[in-house]
Motif scaffolding. Structure first.
Motif, PDB file in Angstrom:
ATOM      1  N   TYR A   1       5.295   6.025  10.334  1.00 17.68           N
ATOM      2  CA  TYR A   1       5.744   7.337   9.863  1.00 17.68           C
ATOM      3  C   TYR A   1       5.624   8.318  11.017  1.00 17.68           C
ATOM      4  O   TYR A   1       4.635   8.306  11.753  1.00 17.68           O
ATOM      5  CB  TYR A   1       4.884   7.822   8.700  1.00 17.68           C
ATOM      6  CG  TYR A   1       4.935   6.952   7.468  1.00 17.68           C
ATOM      7  CD1 TYR A   1       5.902   7.150   6.483  1.00 17.68           C
ATOM      8  CD2 TYR A   1       3.989   5.938   7.287  1.00 17.68           C
ATOM      9  CE1 TYR A   1       5.930   6.347   5.350  1.00 17.68           C
ATOM     10  CE2 TYR A   1       4.025   5.133   6.145  1.00 17.68           C
ATOM     11  CZ  TYR A   1       4.997   5.343   5.186  1.00 17.68           C
ATOM     12  OH  TYR A   1       5.031   4.549   4.064  1.00 17.68           O
TER      13      TYR A   1
ATOM     14  N   ASP B   1       3.936   7.045  -0.318  1.00 17.47           N
ATOM     15  CA  ASP B   1       4.966   6.065  -0.032  1.00 17.47           C
ATOM     16  C   ASP B   1       4.391   4.674   0.226  1.00 17.47           C
ATOM     17  O   ASP B   1       4.958   3.674  -0.230  1.00 17.47           O
ATOM     18  CB  ASP B   1       5.792   6.514   1.180  1.00 17.47           C
ATOM     19  CG  ASP B   1       6.952   5.579   1.466  1.00 17.47           C
ATOM     20  OD1 ASP B   1       7.922   5.603   0.683  1.00 17.47           O
ATOM     21  OD2 ASP B   1       6.885   4.817   2.459  1.00 17.47           O
TER      22      ASP B   1
ATOM     23  N   ALA C   1       0.740   6.375  10.803  1.00 13.53           N
ATOM     24  CA  ALA C   1       1.359   7.697  10.753  1.00 13.53           C
ATOM     25  C   ALA C   1       1.034   8.422  12.051  1.00 13.53           C
ATOM     26  O   ALA C   1      -0.138   8.561  12.412  1.00 13.53           O
ATOM     27  CB  ALA C   1       0.840   8.489   9.560  1.00 13.53           C
TER      28      ALA C   1
ATOM     29  N   CYS D   1       2.842  10.167   3.197  1.00 12.25           N
ATOM     30  CA  CYS D   1       2.652   8.800   3.697  1.00 12.25           C
ATOM     31  C   CYS D   1       1.792   8.000   2.730  1.00 12.25           C
ATOM     32  O   CYS D   1       2.075   6.822   2.461  1.00 12.25           O
ATOM     33  CB  CYS D   1       2.007   8.831   5.075  1.00 12.25           C
ATOM     34  SG  CYS D   1       2.969   9.670   6.351  1.00 12.25           S
TER      35      CYS D   1
END
Length: 222
Positions: free
Chosen positions: A66, A93, A33, A90
């Motif tokens: 991400y 998911d 991320a 994040c």
């Protein structure tokens, strides 16, 4: 196991690139991320930064990236809740089981806020039953930033968790850095070949292995 590396900027993933590469080779699922969209404050900013990032992630074997779009070196101007909620999304998911982020005593404000927001987001595991149990939380070191956390009122980076990356992992780490234009500098800059190799050798010597990346473990559960 599902790993999430929460990094402030494009290229920060390369600082832990040896670990990422090893985890992927071992069959773990790894996502990254990235909190900052554009790194305007960086000298000689490349116009092809997204392409460079994609190549770096591909070298390391990252399966998903991400992206947020928070401002560089200005994350302190963003509502803290926004940072936390992005990281939470994040986690949900990717069904995260292990999280790695920056150290909280870094000198880079984006790194610090990313780290703190990640720790706050970790509370999500206590509330949602559809995500796996959190097993591991690590804070990483960043050459050129972590070692400058000289404020004695803060807890400095104290490595207690070492990942052997070997020569192959070290080479992948350097290759990932090389994809970003202008990142690798001349020695004795902390972002130079000599320092990357020397730090990996030193951390390896601390742990009794061939080249390593060091982390501070703040949470571990079997």
């Amino acid at each position: 196991m599902n790993y999430l590396f929460v990094m402030a900027h494009p290229d920060d993933e390369a600082d832990v690139g040896g670990t990422i590469f090893k985890l992927v080779q071992e069959g773990h699922r790894v996502a990254v991320a990235i909190m900052v969209g554009k790194v305007e404050a960086r000298k000689n900013l490349s116009e092809t930064l997204p392409e460079e990032e994609a190549k770096s992630m591909d070298i390391l074997g990252v399966q998903k990236v991400y992206h947020a779009d928070f401002p560089n070196i200005k994350m302190n101007t963003i509502p803290y809740l926004d940072l936390v909620q992005f990281i939470k999304s994040c986690i949900e998911d990717w069904k995260v089981e292990a999280i790695i982020t920056h150290h909280t005593a870094d000198v880079n404000i984006d790194h610090v806020l990313t780290s703190k927001a990640t720790m706050t987001a970790c509370k999500l595991f206590r509330r949602l039953r559809f995500i796996p149990k959190l097993r591991l939380v690590l804070m990483s070191e960043t050459s050129g930033a972590t070692e400058w956390s000289l404020d004695s009122s803060k807890n400095r980076f104290m490595p207690n968790y070492f990942v052997e990356i070997g020569r192959e992992g070290l080479e992948k780490k350097i290759c990932a850095h090389e994809e970003y234009k202008g990142v690798i500098r001349e020695y004795p800059h902390p972002q130079s070949y000599e320092v990357y190799i020397g730090l990996a050798a030193y951390r390896g010597a601390q742990a009794g292995v061939r080249y390593a990346e060091a982390f501070e473990c703040v949470f571990r559960s079997e």
